[in-house]
Enzyme design. Structure first.
Site, mmCIF file in Angstrom:
data_model
loop_
_atom_site.group_PDB
_atom_site.id
_atom_site.type_symbol
_atom_site.label_atom_id
_atom_site.label_comp_id
_atom_site.label_asym_id
_atom_site.label_seq_id
_atom_site.Cartn_x
_atom_site.Cartn_y
_atom_site.Cartn_z
ATOM 1 N N ARG A 12 0.879 -1.252 0.095
ATOM 2 C CA ARG A 12 -0.124 0.068 0.027
ATOM 3 C C ARG A 12 0.827 1.139 0.225
ATOM 4 N NH1 ARG A 12 -2.557 0.916 4.621
ATOM 5 N NH2 ARG A 12 -1.551 -0.687 5.973
ATOM 6 N N VAL A 60 7.608 -7.728 9.778
ATOM 7 C CA VAL A 60 9.048 -7.342 9.716
ATOM 8 C C VAL A 60 9.487 -7.286 11.421
ATOM 9 C CG1 VAL A 60 9.083 -5.966 7.713
ATOM 10 C CG2 VAL A 60 8.565 -4.864 9.837
ATOM 11 N N ASN A 86 10.447 0.137 4.160
ATOM 12 C CA ASN A 86 9.183 0.961 4.232
ATOM 13 C C ASN A 86 8.238 0.795 5.150
ATOM 14 O OD1 ASN A 86 7.656 2.823 2.517
ATOM 15 N ND2 ASN A 86 6.451 1.072 2.591
ATOM 16 N N SER A 138 11.236 9.873 9.105
ATOM 17 C CA SER A 138 10.331 10.958 8.751
ATOM 18 C C SER A 138 10.807 12.224 9.252
ATOM 19 C CB SER A 138 9.004 10.388 9.644
ATOM 20 O OG SER A 138 8.332 11.507 9.812
ATOM 21 N N TYR A 151 6.350 7.162 17.576
ATOM 22 C CA TYR A 151 6.514 7.264 16.210
ATOM 23 C C TYR A 151 8.082 7.974 16.051
ATOM 24 C CZ TYR A 151 5.892 8.262 10.880
ATOM 25 O OH TYR A 151 6.017 8.026 9.698
ATOM 26 N N LYS A 155 11.533 6.895 14.437
ATOM 27 C CA LYS A 155 12.256 7.358 13.251
ATOM 28 C C LYS A 155 13.454 7.931 13.526
ATOM 29 C CE LYS A 155 8.937 6.148 10.510
ATOM 30 N NZ LYS A 155 9.129 4.901 9.383
HETATM 31 P P1 NAP Z 1 0.408 3.094 5.004
HETATM 32 O O1 NAP Z 1 -0.109 3.593 3.721
HETATM 33 O O2 NAP Z 1 -0.268 2.910 6.174
HETATM 34 O O3 NAP Z 1 1.198 1.810 4.539
HETATM 35 C C1 NAP Z 1 1.997 0.853 5.478
HETATM 36 C C2 NAP Z 1 2.601 -0.368 4.896
HETATM 37 O O4 NAP Z 1 3.390 -1.046 5.944
HETATM 38 C C3 NAP Z 1 1.745 -1.196 4.170
HETATM 39 O O5 NAP Z 1 2.049 -1.760 3.245
HETATM 40 C C4 NAP Z 1 1.514 -2.416 5.387
HETATM 41 O O6 NAP Z 1 1.344 -3.573 4.691
HETATM 42 C C5 NAP Z 1 3.052 -2.453 5.916
HETATM 43 N N1 NAP Z 1 3.164 -2.827 7.278
HETATM 44 C C6 NAP Z 1 2.512 -2.428 8.372
HETATM 45 N N2 NAP Z 1 2.603 -3.295 9.498
HETATM 46 C C7 NAP Z 1 3.761 -3.998 8.930
HETATM 47 C C8 NAP Z 1 4.397 -5.224 9.547
HETATM 48 N N3 NAP Z 1 4.243 -5.609 10.765
HETATM 49 N N4 NAP Z 1 5.297 -6.045 8.810
HETATM 50 C C9 NAP Z 1 5.361 -5.659 7.499
HETATM 51 N N5 NAP Z 1 4.696 -4.705 6.806
HETATM 52 C C10 NAP Z 1 3.991 -4.090 7.470
HETATM 53 O O7 NAP Z 1 1.936 4.099 5.340
HETATM 54 P P2 NAP Z 1 2.610 4.944 4.121
HETATM 55 O O8 NAP Z 1 2.026 6.233 4.287
HETATM 56 O O9 NAP Z 1 2.703 4.419 2.896
HETATM 57 O O10 NAP Z 1 3.977 4.901 4.812
HETATM 58 C C11 NAP Z 1 5.179 4.150 4.583
HETATM 59 C C12 NAP Z 1 6.357 4.531 5.336
HETATM 60 O O11 NAP Z 1 6.711 5.948 5.062
HETATM 61 C C13 NAP Z 1 6.241 4.347 6.700
HETATM 62 O O12 NAP Z 1 7.504 3.710 7.115
HETATM 63 C C14 NAP Z 1 6.058 5.633 7.391
HETATM 64 O O13 NAP Z 1 6.347 5.953 8.626
HETATM 65 C C15 NAP Z 1 6.839 6.615 6.343
HETATM 66 N N6 NAP Z 1 6.181 7.834 6.301
HETATM 67 C C16 NAP Z 1 4.936 8.271 5.877
HETATM 68 C C17 NAP Z 1 4.945 9.464 5.764
HETATM 69 C C18 NAP Z 1 3.377 10.203 5.167
HETATM 70 O O14 NAP Z 1 3.254 11.095 5.168
HETATM 71 N N7 NAP Z 1 2.647 9.163 4.762
HETATM 72 C C19 NAP Z 1 5.563 10.515 6.169
HETATM 73 C C20 NAP Z 1 6.716 10.199 6.703
HETATM 74 C C21 NAP Z 1 7.247 8.787 6.843
HETATM 75 P P3 NAP Z 1 0.137 -4.477 5.153
HETATM 76 O O15 NAP Z 1 -1.310 -3.347 4.918
HETATM 77 O O16 NAP Z 1 0.023 -5.672 4.190
HETATM 78 O O17 NAP Z 1 -0.014 -4.907 6.621
#
Ligand code: NAP
Length: 243
Positions: A12, A60, A86, A138, A151, A155
């Site tokens: 996702r 993970v 990720n 982040s 969080y 990070k």
């Molecule tokens: P997201 O849409 O909520 O997707 C999170 C992903 O992590 C999903 O594919 C989920 O897989 C996977 N995941 C969750 N728990 C897991 C586990 N125990 N083992 C393996 N996979 C797991 O989040 P996103 O916004 O794309 O964020 C991706 C990364 O970017 C994260 O590290 C987040 O902290 C970082 N980030 C995001 C933002 C933002 O604004 N969106 C900002 C800064 C940093 P399943 O659904 O298959 O469980």
């Protein structure tokens, strides 16, 4: 021959964009934990792009599951060239209300998960004398955030882990860098209220949220030879939010 890239949380959001972008050049392993259907959609997209990709379910935070994932990847492809850490979750609460469970689960997935995967691929990369590990940090890990003690700490830990891996891998041409996204439009940020998003936008000089592809573009650069002399860095992708 195509190189192999492992993307955790590739089912996702940002991970999906990363897996799809990498699939034009690499064989991509799409790791997921709960979203099997979505992981299969990503797999179909990657295959359309000519990638001999696979999906792999593993939490993970579970070191044994991560080890068996990397063993399967090596069995199928014979190398692991890129690892993108990720996967990540949020469990927000003000520190006085934050439970131990909320703190631990976020640390387990965001920080220990990054350690587990990096450790599992590191030996192979050292042996290959090449590899690029890319960790999703982040901006919150740099400046903190109200309601995100768990969080932000996870990070900040990812940033320190990145620099340590970079130091331990540099002599064998194994690079490690971190990306610090600001606010990117995904399910993680969709849940935030409109008023909160307005207040965030007020602090972004470019006055817009980022897109998953903005992160994927940097991952592509950090994966390939064009970034061969870059290691141990934290690169913000945040519309100028933190500078
Ligand atoms: P997201 O849409 O909520 O997707 C999170 C992903 O992590 C999903 O594919 C989920 O897989 C996977 N995941 C969750 N728990 C897991 C586990 N125990 N083992 C393996 N996979 C797991 O989040 P996103 O916004 O794309 O964020 C991706 C990364 O970017 C994260 O590290 C987040 O902290 C970082 N980030 C995001 C933002 C933002 O604004 N969106 C900002 C800064 C940093 P399943 O659904 O298959 O469980």
């Amino acid at each position: 021959m195509r190189k192999t890239a492992l993307v955790t949380g590739g089912s996702r959001g940002i991970g999906r964009a990363i897996a799809t972008a990498l699939s034009h050049e690499y064989n991509v392993v799409i790791n997921y934990c709960g979203s099997e259907e979505k992981a299969n959609e990503v797999l179909a997209e990657c295959k359309k792009n000519g990638s001999d990709s696979m999906i792999f379910k593993a939490d993970v935070s579970d070191a044994a599951a991560v080890r068996s994932m990397t063993e399967s990847v090596l069995e199928k492809y014979g190398s692991i060239d890129i690892a993108v850490n990720n996967s990540g979750i949020t469990k927000d609460n003000l520190i006085l209300r934050m439970s131990e469970e909320e703190f631990d689960r976020v640390m387990d997935i965001n920080l220990k998960g990054c350690f587990n995967v990096s450790k599992a691929v590191f030996k192979q990369m050292l042996k290959q004398k090449s590899g690029s590990i890319i960790n999703m940090a982040s901006v919150v890990g740099e400046i903190g955030n109200i309601g995100q003690a768990n969080y932000a700490a996870s990070k900040a830990g990812v940033i320190a882990l990145t620099k340590t891996i970079a130091r331990e891998g540099a002599h064998k041409n194994v690079r490690c860098n971190a990306i610090a996204p600001g606010f990117i439009q995904t399910e993680m940020t969709d849940v935030l209220s409109d008023s909160f998003k307005e207040s965030v936008l007020a602090n972004i000089p470019m006055k817009k949220l980022g897109k998953p592809e903005d992160i994927a573009n940097l991952v592509l650069f950090l994966s390939g030879d064009n970034s061969r002399y870059i290691t141990g860095q934290v690169i913000n992708v945040d519309g100028g939010m933190v500078m």
